[in-house]
Design a protein around this motif. Structure first.
Motif, mmCIF file in Angstrom:
data_model
loop_
_atom_site.group_PDB
_atom_site.id
_atom_site.type_symbol
_atom_site.label_atom_id
_atom_site.label_comp_id
_atom_site.label_asym_id
_atom_site.label_seq_id
_atom_site.Cartn_x
_atom_site.Cartn_y
_atom_site.Cartn_z
ATOM 1 N N ILE A 136 0.847 -1.191 0.000
ATOM 2 C CA ILE A 136 0.000 0.000 0.000
ATOM 3 C C ILE A 136 0.884 1.242 0.000
ATOM 4 O O ILE A 136 1.852 1.328 0.764
ATOM 5 N N ILE A 137 0.559 2.194 -0.869
ATOM 6 C CA ILE A 137 1.248 3.471 -0.853
ATOM 7 C C ILE A 137 0.242 4.576 -0.568
ATOM 8 O O ILE A 137 -0.978 4.405 -0.767
ATOM 9 N N ALA A 138 0.751 5.708 -0.084
ATOM 10 C CA ALA A 138 -0.070 6.900 0.134
ATOM 11 C C ALA A 138 0.353 7.955 -0.881
ATOM 12 O O ALA A 138 1.545 8.171 -1.102
ATOM 13 N N LEU A 139 -0.605 8.583 -1.506
ATOM 14 C CA LEU A 139 -0.369 9.645 -2.480
ATOM 15 C C LEU A 139 -1.226 10.836 -2.112
ATOM 16 O O LEU A 139 -2.428 10.711 -1.902
ATOM 17 N N SER A 140 -0.593 12.017 -2.037
ATOM 18 C CA SER A 140 -1.328 13.242 -1.758
ATOM 19 C C SER A 140 -1.369 14.105 -3.016
ATOM 20 O O SER A 140 -0.337 14.366 -3.630
ATOM 21 N N CYS A 141 -2.567 14.543 -3.402
ATOM 22 C CA CYS A 141 -2.754 15.396 -4.579
ATOM 23 C C CYS A 141 -3.441 16.696 -4.182
ATOM 24 O O CYS A 141 -4.374 16.686 -3.364
ATOM 25 N N ASN A 142 -2.984 17.793 -4.774
ATOM 26 C CA ASN A 142 -3.647 19.070 -4.563
ATOM 27 C C ASN A 142 -5.066 19.010 -5.111
ATOM 28 O O ASN A 142 -5.313 18.451 -6.173
ATOM 29 N N ASN A 143 -5.994 19.587 -4.394
ATOM 30 C CA ASN A 143 -7.399 19.506 -4.796
ATOM 31 C C ASN A 143 -7.706 20.259 -6.086
ATOM 32 O O ASN A 143 -8.752 20.050 -6.694
ATOM 33 N N ASN A 144 -6.794 21.145 -6.509
ATOM 34 C CA ASN A 144 -6.996 21.857 -7.768
ATOM 35 C C ASN A 144 -6.493 21.070 -8.972
ATOM 36 O O ASN A 144 -6.661 21.508 -10.109
ATOM 37 N N SER A 145 -5.871 19.930 -8.727
ATOM 38 C CA SER A 145 -5.290 19.137 -9.810
ATOM 39 C C SER A 145 -6.376 18.442 -10.621
ATOM 40 O O SER A 145 -7.239 17.740 -10.079
ATOM 41 N N TYR A 146 -6.311 18.607 -11.948
ATOM 42 C CA TYR A 146 -7.268 17.926 -12.810
ATOM 43 C C TYR A 146 -7.020 16.420 -12.816
ATOM 44 O O TYR A 146 -7.965 15.622 -12.878
ATOM 45 N N THR A 147 -5.755 16.013 -12.737
ATOM 46 C CA THR A 147 -5.424 14.587 -12.686
ATOM 47 C C THR A 147 -6.044 13.935 -11.454
ATOM 48 O O THR A 147 -6.556 12.819 -11.513
ATOM 49 N N LYS A 148 -5.995 14.647 -10.349
ATOM 50 C CA LYS A 148 -6.609 14.145 -9.110
ATOM 51 C C LYS A 148 -8.102 13.874 -9.303
ATOM 52 O O LYS A 148 -8.648 12.856 -8.859
ATOM 53 N N LYS A 149 -8.777 14.787 -10.008
ATOM 54 C CA LYS A 149 -10.207 14.625 -10.252
ATOM 55 C C LYS A 149 -10.485 13.399 -11.123
ATOM 56 O O LYS A 149 -11.482 12.700 -10.930
ATOM 57 N N CYS A 150 -9.575 13.122 -12.055
ATOM 58 C CA CYS A 150 -9.731 11.936 -12.906
ATOM 59 C C CYS A 150 -9.527 10.651 -12.112
ATOM 60 O O CYS A 150 -10.203 9.642 -12.345
ATOM 61 N N ILE A 151 -8.583 10.668 -11.178
ATOM 62 C CA ILE A 151 -8.330 9.491 -10.343
ATOM 63 C C ILE A 151 -9.539 9.189 -9.471
ATOM 64 O O ILE A 151 -9.875 8.018 -9.233
ATOM 65 N N GLU A 152 -10.213 10.217 -9.001
ATOM 66 C CA GLU A 152 -11.399 10.000 -8.185
ATOM 67 C C GLU A 152 -12.479 9.244 -8.958
ATOM 68 O O GLU A 152 -13.281 8.516 -8.370
#
Length: 222
Positions: free
Chosen positions: A41-57
């Motif tokens: 298991i890894i932990a990844l932190s993404c800025n909430n303004n990141s478009y990539t983060k929104k795609c991962i969700e």
């Protein structure tokens, strides 16, 4: 309290990859760490303004390409100083696609991760993800965030300025994004383009650039 103390907690630099309805997206991240080995298991932190983060969700999976000290500065500029919402970052890079996820060629290691849990905070979202596949890569030393701040950032910013003039007309966008093309709030220090849902003028006064940490006064509308 001096927030500069947090910069002493160094991490590696990675190219984060995901897909957006079949279109490859990505960004630069540094907050990644292994937190368990049964399962991995890894932990990844993404800025909430990141478009990539929104795609991962939406997709619940992502790729990580580990960067080495010999990485070209423009790679970090390409993935770190632009938004995947507006730009096809993978178009000008050498990469491969495996299981519908993109991986940068010539990296130190490649990881495919599947999200098992996410926790949202005011500025960032924390993903806990299982490593479902991984491959070793080239022989090099990992590039750390401390390296980036110490000596690499200047080259990256210069590369970004060159990149904007060289590939401006080559960036591919969706029809929807073409309609949205125009002026944006841009950080004059690192080139970060703000594309969050909250209007820039309504961001709190203590908001800072997620890439270089400067305040709102360093942004221009262009």
């Amino acid at each position: 309290m001096n927030p500069d103390a947090l910069y002493k907690l160094t991490h590696g630099l990675y190219i984060l990859g995901a897909q957006d309805n079949g279109r490859m997206v990505g960004s630069v991240v540094d907050a990644v760490m292994q937190v368990a080995n049964k399962p991995w298991i890894i932990a990844l932190s993404c800025n909430n303004n990141s478009y990539t983060k929104k795609c991962i969700e939406v997709s619940k999976e992502f790729s990580l390409s580990v960067l080495g000290k010999n990485v070209e500065p423009w790679i970090i500029a390409n993935f770190g100083f632009q938004s995947s919402k507006m730009v096809d970052k993978w178009e000008i890079t050498k990469y491969k696609v495996k299981d519908n996820l993109p991986y940068l060629e010539g990296n130190l290691a490649s990881l495919k991760c599947r999200v098992v849990q996410c926790v949202a905070y005011e500025s960032n979202t924390l993903f806990l993800a299982e490593v479902v596949d991984c491959e070793d890569g080239v022989d090099d030393e990992p590039l750390t965030y401390q390296d980036y701040r110490a000596y690499f950032k200047k080259d990256v910013v210069e590369s970004f300025n060159n990149l904007k003039s060289n590939v401006k007309e080559k960036n591919t966008m969706t029809d929807e994004n073409k309609k949205e093309e125009g002026k944006h709030w841009v950080c004059t220090v690192c080139g970060y383009v703000y594309d969050g849902e909250t209007p820039f003028e309504e961001l709190p006064e203590d908001w800072v650039c997620p890439l270089c940490g400067v305040d709102k006064s360093h942004f221009v509308y262009e």
